[in-house]
Structures are given as structure tokens and as C-alpha cells.
Design an enzyme around this catalytic site. Structure first.
Site, PDB file in Angstrom:
ATOM      1  N   HIS A 217       0.851  -1.202   0.000  1.00 42.19           N
ATOM      2  CA  HIS A 217       0.000   0.000   0.000  1.00 42.19           C
ATOM      3  C   HIS A 217       0.877   1.240   0.000  1.00 42.19           C
ATOM      4  O   HIS A 217       0.477   2.312   0.437  1.00 42.19           O
ATOM      5  CB  HIS A 217      -0.901   0.068   1.225  1.00 42.19           C
ATOM      6  CG  HIS A 217      -1.563  -1.230   1.557  1.00 42.19           C
ATOM      7  ND1 HIS A 217      -1.062  -2.084   2.506  1.00 42.19           N
ATOM      8  CD2 HIS A 217      -2.668  -1.805   1.051  1.00 42.19           C
ATOM      9  CE1 HIS A 217      -1.845  -3.150   2.568  1.00 42.19           C
ATOM     10  NE2 HIS A 217      -2.821  -3.016   1.703  1.00 42.19           N
ATOM     11  N   HIS A 399     -10.962   9.171   5.639  1.00 43.26           N
ATOM     12  CA  HIS A 399     -11.795   9.298   6.844  1.00 43.26           C
ATOM     13  C   HIS A 399     -13.186   9.875   6.548  1.00 43.26           C
ATOM     14  O   HIS A 399     -14.189   9.396   7.089  1.00 43.26           O
ATOM     15  CB  HIS A 399     -11.079  10.129   7.915  1.00 43.26           C
ATOM     16  CG  HIS A 399     -11.827  10.152   9.207  1.00 43.26           C
ATOM     17  ND1 HIS A 399     -12.043   9.008   9.932  1.00 43.26           N
ATOM     18  CD2 HIS A 399     -12.463  11.151   9.868  1.00 43.26           C
ATOM     19  CE1 HIS A 399     -12.769   9.309  10.996  1.00 43.26           C
ATOM     20  NE2 HIS A 399     -13.033  10.599  10.982  1.00 43.26           N
ATOM     21  N   GLY A 400     -13.230  10.909   5.689  1.00 40.21           N
ATOM     22  CA  GLY A 400     -14.525  11.518   5.356  1.00 40.21           C
ATOM     23  C   GLY A 400     -15.456  10.526   4.682  1.00 40.21           C
ATOM     24  O   GLY A 400     -16.614  10.362   5.088  1.00 40.21           O
ATOM     25  N   ILE A 401     -14.950   9.844   3.675  1.00 35.08           N
ATOM     26  CA  ILE A 401     -15.801   8.877   2.949  1.00 35.08           C
ATOM     27  C   ILE A 401     -16.213   7.744   3.871  1.00 35.08           C
ATOM     28  O   ILE A 401     -17.353   7.282   3.833  1.00 35.08           O
ATOM     29  CB  ILE A 401     -15.057   8.181   1.778  1.00 35.08           C
ATOM     30  CG1 ILE A 401     -14.160   9.146   1.041  1.00 35.08           C
ATOM     31  CG2 ILE A 401     -16.015   7.481   0.851  1.00 35.08           C
ATOM     32  CD1 ILE A 401     -13.288   8.410   0.009  1.00 35.08           C
ATOM     33  N   GLY A 402     -15.283   7.299   4.698  1.00 35.45           N
ATOM     34  CA  GLY A 402     -15.572   6.184   5.598  1.00 35.45           C
ATOM     35  C   GLY A 402     -16.685   6.540   6.575  1.00 35.45           C
ATOM     36  O   GLY A 402     -17.625   5.764   6.786  1.00 35.45           O
ATOM     37  N   THR A 442     -10.396   1.592  10.394  1.00 31.95           N
ATOM     38  CA  THR A 442     -10.270   1.624  11.845  1.00 31.95           C
ATOM     39  C   THR A 442     -11.439   2.355  12.483  1.00 31.95           C
ATOM     40  O   THR A 442     -12.064   1.863  13.418  1.00 31.95           O
ATOM     41  CB  THR A 442      -8.965   2.355  12.241  1.00 31.95           C
ATOM     42  OG1 THR A 442      -7.907   1.815  11.467  1.00 31.95           O
ATOM     43  CG2 THR A 442      -8.679   2.192  13.696  1.00 31.95           C
ATOM     44  N   SER A 443     -11.756   3.538  11.949  1.00 33.03           N
ATOM     45  CA  SER A 443     -12.799   4.316  12.618  1.00 33.03           C
ATOM     46  C   SER A 443     -14.155   3.603  12.509  1.00 33.03           C
ATOM     47  O   SER A 443     -14.971   3.684  13.428  1.00 33.03           O
ATOM     48  CB  SER A 443     -12.875   5.731  12.056  1.00 33.03           C
ATOM     49  OG  SER A 443     -13.243   5.704  10.703  1.00 33.03           O
ATOM     50  N   GLY A 484      -8.633  -0.915  20.244  1.00 35.61           N
ATOM     51  CA  GLY A 484      -7.627  -0.162  19.482  1.00 35.61           C
ATOM     52  C   GLY A 484      -6.350   0.117  20.245  1.00 35.61           C
ATOM     53  O   GLY A 484      -5.369   0.549  19.655  1.00 35.61           O
ATOM     54  N   ASP A 554      -6.561  15.746  14.811  1.00 35.91           N
ATOM     55  CA  ASP A 554      -6.795  14.375  14.373  1.00 35.91           C
ATOM     56  C   ASP A 554      -8.169  14.269  13.706  1.00 35.91           C
ATOM     57  O   ASP A 554      -9.177  14.709  14.270  1.00 35.91           O
ATOM     58  CB  ASP A 554      -6.732  13.442  15.586  1.00 35.91           C
ATOM     59  CG  ASP A 554      -7.156  12.041  15.205  1.00 35.91           C
ATOM     60  OD1 ASP A 554      -6.472  11.433  14.367  1.00 35.91           O
ATOM     61  OD2 ASP A 554      -8.187  11.581  15.713  1.00 35.91           O
TER      62      ASP A 554
HETATM   63  P1  ADP Z   1      -8.094   4.227   8.817  1.00 32.66           P
HETATM   64  O1  ADP Z   1      -7.067   4.697   9.798  1.00 32.66           O
HETATM   65  O2  ADP Z   1      -8.290   2.740   8.866  1.00 32.66           O
HETATM   66  O3  ADP Z   1      -7.899   4.797   7.451  1.00 32.66           O
HETATM   67  P2  ADP Z   1     -10.091   6.273   9.255  1.00 32.66           P
HETATM   68  O4  ADP Z   1      -9.288   7.135   8.345  1.00 32.66           O
HETATM   69  O5  ADP Z   1     -11.538   6.190   8.957  1.00 32.66           O
HETATM   70  O6  ADP Z   1      -9.496   4.817   9.372  1.00 32.66           O
HETATM   71  O7  ADP Z   1      -9.983   6.823  10.723  1.00 32.66           O
HETATM   72  C1  ADP Z   1      -8.826   7.420  11.199  1.00 32.66           C
HETATM   73  C2  ADP Z   1      -9.092   7.830  12.631  1.00 32.66           C
HETATM   74  O8  ADP Z   1      -9.307   6.683  13.423  1.00 32.66           O
HETATM   75  C3  ADP Z   1      -7.928   8.537  13.248  1.00 32.66           C
HETATM   76  O9  ADP Z   1      -7.972   9.910  12.968  1.00 32.66           O
HETATM   77  C4  ADP Z   1      -8.113   8.252  14.734  1.00 32.66           C
HETATM   78  O10 ADP Z   1      -8.960   9.199  15.356  1.00 32.66           O
HETATM   79  C5  ADP Z   1      -8.852   6.941  14.745  1.00 32.66           C
HETATM   80  N1  ADP Z   1      -7.974   5.839  15.141  1.00 32.66           N
HETATM   81  C6  ADP Z   1      -7.054   5.216  14.400  1.00 32.66           C
HETATM   82  N2  ADP Z   1      -6.467   4.224  15.113  1.00 32.66           N
HETATM   83  C7  ADP Z   1      -7.042   4.253  16.348  1.00 32.66           C
HETATM   84  C8  ADP Z   1      -6.897   3.482  17.542  1.00 32.66           C
HETATM   85  N3  ADP Z   1      -6.052   2.480  17.617  1.00 32.66           N
HETATM   86  N4  ADP Z   1      -7.686   3.798  18.599  1.00 32.66           N
HETATM   87  C9  ADP Z   1      -8.560   4.818  18.535  1.00 32.66           C
HETATM   88  N5  ADP Z   1      -8.746   5.571  17.433  1.00 32.66           N
HETATM   89  C10 ADP Z   1      -8.000   5.291  16.364  1.00 32.66           C
HETATM   90 MG    MG Z   2      -7.884   6.852   7.030  1.00 31.42          MG
END
Ligand code: ADP
Ligand code: MG
Length: 580
Positions: A217, A399-402, A442-443, A484, A554
Site C-alpha cells: 500500500h 476518513h470523510g468517505i468512511g 479503523t474508525s 484499538g 486528528d
Molecule cells: P483508517 O485509519 O483505517 O484509514 P479512518 O481514516 O476512517 O481509518 O480513521 C482514522 C481515525 O481513526 C484517526 O484519525 C483516529 O482518530 C482513529 N484511530 C485510528 N487508530 C485508532 C486506535 N487504535 N484507537 C482509537 N482511534 C484510532
Molecule cells: Mg484513514
């Protein structure tokens, strides 16, 4: 780049549909992924794999006789959600336990772990082996931190053969773990890849250069050099891998190894053969015996130009698993005998239960919760692009799309639950499931945990009050940190969730109304999200690029504050049924 697509957001679903249509003689589509067409024997262990889409044939292409029993298939480059994994796992479960086996990526670990917890709670025995074969991604001392790439195949094979031989879950776990201890991979890349529908490559390698150890990736490699000749590259790969001969190999001369030369997407088979010619000479020159080499595309990254070499140092036991017959869409070896008797017929999820009906007061509260979710969706929808930009600074920009995808699914599920006369607790639980199921990442997984915990605290009988909400948020915080592992100050959404929980507790002890409590919480959340600006990420995808994010809050913290504010505003209008 991809030339053929329709709607980029549907790319992963559409490729899965076509993939299944081609291979109806071997696999069967289920919600969340694919399973073998031929059923496992009752009582045996099954092997379940999975990961993001965009790496074909990993992972759906490895489902079939002699290899995995099922695979969860996530979105493009995004791990499957815990819900997808659970769905597939429940269908493939044959009663003898399940081994999860997948490459070591944060999102996959999080979602598979969560699925494991849920399945165990349902009484299904699950263990996990996380493959860590990529020698460039961490030192040998920290092997558990290494990523998983093409070395996943021999580990999958070892586990599958042991499972189909009727071995216990402990034994299957032991064999897969040993295979992982004995497999090493190193990859190189000459160019990055462009995701379907994107106008720019996700990452780049300067022209004429080669990055050693770059991840699939675009994770940074260990060094960069001028691109060598085919023979020169074979020497680099063989030498580095032999430098890390596993310690259990006492005498390298005479050792028997499985070899995989993997193309990452844009390298032609002809080029792979030119490189393999030299690899074969070099390994034989070192006195090694190559057993059934594989030169193929096994784990790819769209149009990424690059290759990886895997050495699998076999024991007698593992050699049998490496040689065993297999017949999957993408991997064939020997002759597999099919019997039609065990063809899958009625594949139904065991636990598709009707929703529990809530009390009248809880159904009324559920209407308000739906309004709150709709308000949260609207708040995220307008800020979607901005949240993506925040995430792109140090993360991956999704993050926005998710959040948008997750909340849309949560609202849809909430509407269905309301039609089915669910109470507030059940409505939140199914919305949380839908959120993590559709959002991925993750979110998505964490918001699923948050909604489910608040749902449990509210229940389906009582009139929700601030104490129940505060208890729910405390449980949500515990659930999020359990899953997490982030701590306060790590620059994640925990930096908002924690003060939010403190604020709700304080409102409960002061007997504030629900609307007043959320109003106070919104101010706390805004300030906490803003304050993440000065923190350094220590966890998640943003960690490798930590310093870039100083001065930017963040994204997960910001979206949470936006949601809390939208709840406060919505409740001002809608909270009548809650208050005395
Ligand atoms: P990804 O990281 O899988 O691309 P997103 O972009 O949707 O997921 O979300 C990112 C957000 O997730 C970060 O800005 C943070 O706030 C949150 N995040 C990432 N890892 C963790 C974790 N281990 N515990 C809590 N929140 C986390
Ligand atoms: Mg992300």
C-alpha cells in the site's frame, strides 16, 4: 492505472460479483466474502482468511479445496469489517473451531480480533495466526511487527492441509505458526499504483529507481537505489533473504525450500521468468533444493511495478503441506478429488434473528435516536471532504468517505429497526453493526463499538436518562481502548471520547437534563478535538508520518466532535420524550 470501471465506490463489490460468476464450480458468494463450494466435514477445523480488495488473487482467489475454506473480502485496500468476517466465519464454521490467518496490517488485526471476540462469545472456538513474512518491515527481533505479503500462501496451505486432515485447532494453530516462523519475503517496487477512479498514483517511486521493501500500500521501504538488471535484482533478493535464514535451519546446504516469485501487478510473466532463471541458479549454487517453485501473481497492488521473492524453509511436515493438492480459482496443484455429495446447498446464516420489540417508551426514544443519527449524518456529509483532507495529511485520506458511508448505513439500519418496533438499545446495536460493516477501516470498527455499547446501556425497556447515557459512553470508551489500544494523548478519537465520558458522568451526578448534558459535552468535545492539533500520533495509519500532522487536529477526533455537536443541536428539538 485501471482503465475499466463503472462507479469507483462500487469497484470492490462489482469485481467480487464477476469473480464469483467465473468460478461457480469452486466458490460460493456469502455476505462479506466467499466460501468453498464443497463443504468441510462436520466437526473439522476450518481456515478463514481475508483482507482488502485490490490484491487479487489474495484473498478470495485462495478459497477452494486444499486451501482456505472462506475469505472475507474488504473494500479496495481496506480491511474487511468485523461483521463481514463474522458473517463468513459463521457460514464456514463446521463445528471444530476456526483458524483466522491473514497478513499483519493494523486494520485487519483490529477487525479480525473483534470478530474473534464476537465469535467466541457465540461459543465458536477461534484462534489467529498473523503472517509476518516481510523482512523489510521490521527487524528480526521485532518479527511480530512485520507485514504479511506473499509468504501468506505457504502459511495458508499448511493450515488448510492440517485442518482438512482432521487435526485439532491447537494443532492447526501450531503448524501455521511454525510455517510463519519459517517463511521470509522481500519485495521491491519500481512504481506505485493508482486506485480505481483516482487521478493520481497513491504513491510514487522516482523514475529509474527501485525501492527495496516498499509495502503493497506504499508503506516506505528500507532503501532506494538505481534499478538493477534482472540478474542484479535476483542477487539482491537472494542474498538478503539468505542473510536471514531462520535459526532452526542448522545446515543450509541440503535444506529444502519452497520458492515464490510474485509479480505485484505491472511486471510481465516473461520478466519474472528472466529473474527466476537467476534465482534458481543462485539458490542451487548455495546447495539448496527447491521444491515446487511458484512464479505467479499471488498478492498484487493494482498497476504497481514490482516483485517479491519468498523462501519457505520446510520441515518434513511442512513439505507435505506445501506439496498437497489444491484447486482454487488462482492456485492449483496436483489432483483434487471432488465429491458432489458435499456440495453446499442451504447456506443460511444461523443467527439471523428477528429484532427484539422494545417497550413503548423505548420505542419513542428510538425515534429520537434515529433523528440524532440523521443529524450526525448531515453534519458529516457537509464536512466529508474536509475530513478527508485532514486524514490525507498523515493518514490515507479516507476518513470523510468512511464516516459518510458508515453513518449512511447506520441511518438505514436504524430506520429498519424502528419499523420493526425496536427499542433504543436494539436500534443503536444494529446501527453500530451496519456502521462498522459498511465503513470498514479503523474508525468504522471503533464507531461500531461505540454505538453497540451505548445501545447496551440504554436497553429496550427503560426510559433513557443521562446516567444510562454516561454509563454507555464509559463502556464505549473501554471498548474502544480494548480494541484499538490507544491511550489518551495518542492523537486519536480517544482524546475526545475520554473527556466526553468525564463530562457525561459529571452531568449525570448533577442531574442535568439530556439536552443540557449533550450541550455541555459538545463544548468539551470541540475543545478536546482542537487540542489534538499539537499531539503526535503514536498509533494507527498516521504513525509512520507522525511529524507531518503537528498543527493539524486528528480527523477522527474532529469528526467525533462534529457528531457530538450535531447530537446536542438535534436533541434541543427532539428530546421531549426523554425529559420529565
Ligand atoms: P483508517 O485509519 O483505517 O484509514 P479512518 O481514516 O476512517 O481509518 O480513521 C482514522 C481515525 O481513526 C484517526 O484519525 C483516529 O482518530 C482513529 N484511530 C485510528 N487508530 C485508532 C486506535 N487504535 N484507537 C482509537 N482511534 C484510532
Ligand atoms: Mg484513514
Amino acid at each position: 492505472m485501471t482503465y475499466l470501471l463503472n462507479d469507483p465506490t462500487k469497484f470492490a463489490d462489482e469485481l467480487a460479483e464477476g469473480f464469483v460468476a467465473v468460478h461457480r464450480d469452486k466458490i460460493y458468494a456469502v455476505d462479506g466474502g466467499v466460501i468453498r463450494l464443497h463443504k468441510a466435514k462436520p466437526g473439522q477445523v476450518v481456515l478463514m482468511i481475508g483482507g482488502g480488495s485490490g490484491h487479487y488473487p489474495a484473498f478470495g482467489g485462495f478459497v477452494g479445496q486444499g486451501l482456505a475454506h472462506g475469505a472475507a473480502m474488504g473494500n479496495v485496500f481496506a480491511s474487511p469489517s468485523a461483521q463481514q468476517i463474522c458473517n463468513v466465519a459463521q457460514v464456514v464454521d463446521a463445528g471444530g473451531g476456526i483458524l483466522f490467518c491473514y497478513g499483519n496490517y493494523a486494520g485487519d488485526v483490529l477487525n479480525f480480533n473483534q470478530a474473534q471476540q464476537r465469535l467466541r462469545a457465540m461459543g465458536i472456538d477461534v484462534r489467529s495466526v498473523v503472517v509476518t513474512d516481510d523482512i523489510a518491515s521490521a527487524s528480526l527481533a521485532e518479527k511480530h511487527k512485520r507485514r504479511g505479503i506473499a509468504g501468506t500462501l505457504p502459511v495458508f496451505k499448511a493450515a488448510a492441509v492440517a485442518a482438512d486432515a482432521g487435526k485439532s485447532l491447537d494443532e492447526v494453530f501450531r503448524i501455521a505458526t511454525e510455517a510463519n516462523e519459517r517463511v521470509r519475503t522481500l519485495g521491491v517496487a519500481f512504481s506505485g499504483c493508482t486506485l480505481p477512479g483516482a487521478s493520481e498514483p497513491l504513491f510514487e517511486v522516482a523514475s529509474g529507481k527501485m525501492e527495496i521493501g516498499m509495502g503493497i500500500h506504499g508503506e516506505p521501504g528500507i532503501s532506494r537505489m538505481d534499478a538493477p538488471s534482472a540478474d542484479g535484482l535476483a542477487e539482491i533478493l537472494v542474498n538478503r533473504l539468505l542473510d536471514e535464514t531462520p535459526s532452526m535451519i542448522e545446515d543450509r546446504r541440503g535444506a529444502r525450500i519452497g520458492v515464490i516469485l510474485n509479480g505485484l501487478g505491472a511486471v510481465k510473466y516473461e520478466e519474472l521468468f528472466v529473474v527466476y532463471r537467476k534465482i534458481d541458479q543462485l539458490l542451487s549454487g548455495h546447495g539448496l533444493t527447491i521444491v515446487e517453485p511458484v512464479v505467479d501473481e499471488l498478492i498484487t497492488s493494482f498497476d504497481m511495478a514490482g516483485i517479491s521473492l519468498t523462501l519457505f524453509w520446510m520441515s518434513d511436515e511442512l513439505e507435505k503441506t506445501w506439496l498437497a493438492a489444491a484447486d482454487t480459482p488462482a492456485f492449483h496443484r496436483g489432483n483434487v478429488v471432488h465429491s458432489n455429495e458435499n456440495k453446499a446447498d442451504s447456506l443460511q446464516l444461523g443467527n439471523q434473528h428477528r429484532l427484539k420489540t422494545g417497550s413503548a417508551i423505548s420505542q419513542a426514544a428510538a425515534t429520537v435516536v434515529l433523528a440524532v443519527l440523521e443529524a450526525a449524518y448531515a453534519a458529516i456529509d457537509v464536512k466529508q471532504e474536509e475530513l478527508g483532507r485532514l486524514d490525507a495529511i498523515a493518514g490515507d485520506g479516507d476518513h470523510g468517505i468512511g464516516m459518510q458511508r458508515g453513518l449512511a448505513a447506520a441511518v438505514a439500519a436504524a430506520k429498519e429497526a424502528l419499523d420493526a418496533k425496536a427499542g433504543a438499545g436494539t436500534l443503536l446495536t444494529v446501527s453500530g453493526d451496519a456502521w462498522s460493516n459498511r465503513a470498514g477501516g479503523t474508525s468504522g470498527a471503533l464507531w461500531g463499538v461505540i454505538l453497540r455499547n451505548i445501545g447496551s446501556a440504554l436497553g429496550d425497556e427503560a426510559k433513557p436518562d443521562v446516567t444510562a447515557i454516561a454509563d454507555g459512553i464509559t463502556a464505549a470508551l473501554r471498548g474502544v481502548t480494548d480494541l484499538g489500544k490507544a491511550q489518551l494523548g495518542d492523537k486519536t478519537l480517544v482524546d475526545v471520547l475520554h473527556p466526553l465520558s468525564v463530562s457525561m458522568d459529571s452531568s449525570a451526578s448533577r442531574n442535568l437534563s439530556i439536552a443540557a448534558a449533550w450541550n455541555a459535552a459538545a463544548d468539551v468535545a470541540d475543545a478536546a478535538a482542537q487540542a489534538t492539533e499539537n499531539l503526535l500520533p503514536k498509533i494507527g495509519r498516521a504513525r509512520p508520518h507522525a511529524e507531518k500532522s503537528i498543527g493539524t487536529p486528528d480527523p477522527g477526533a474532529v469528526s467525533m466532535a462534529l457528531i457530538v455537536r450535531s447530537i446536542a443541536i438535534a436533541l434541543k428539538k427532539h428530546c421531549a420524550p426523554f425529559e420529565n
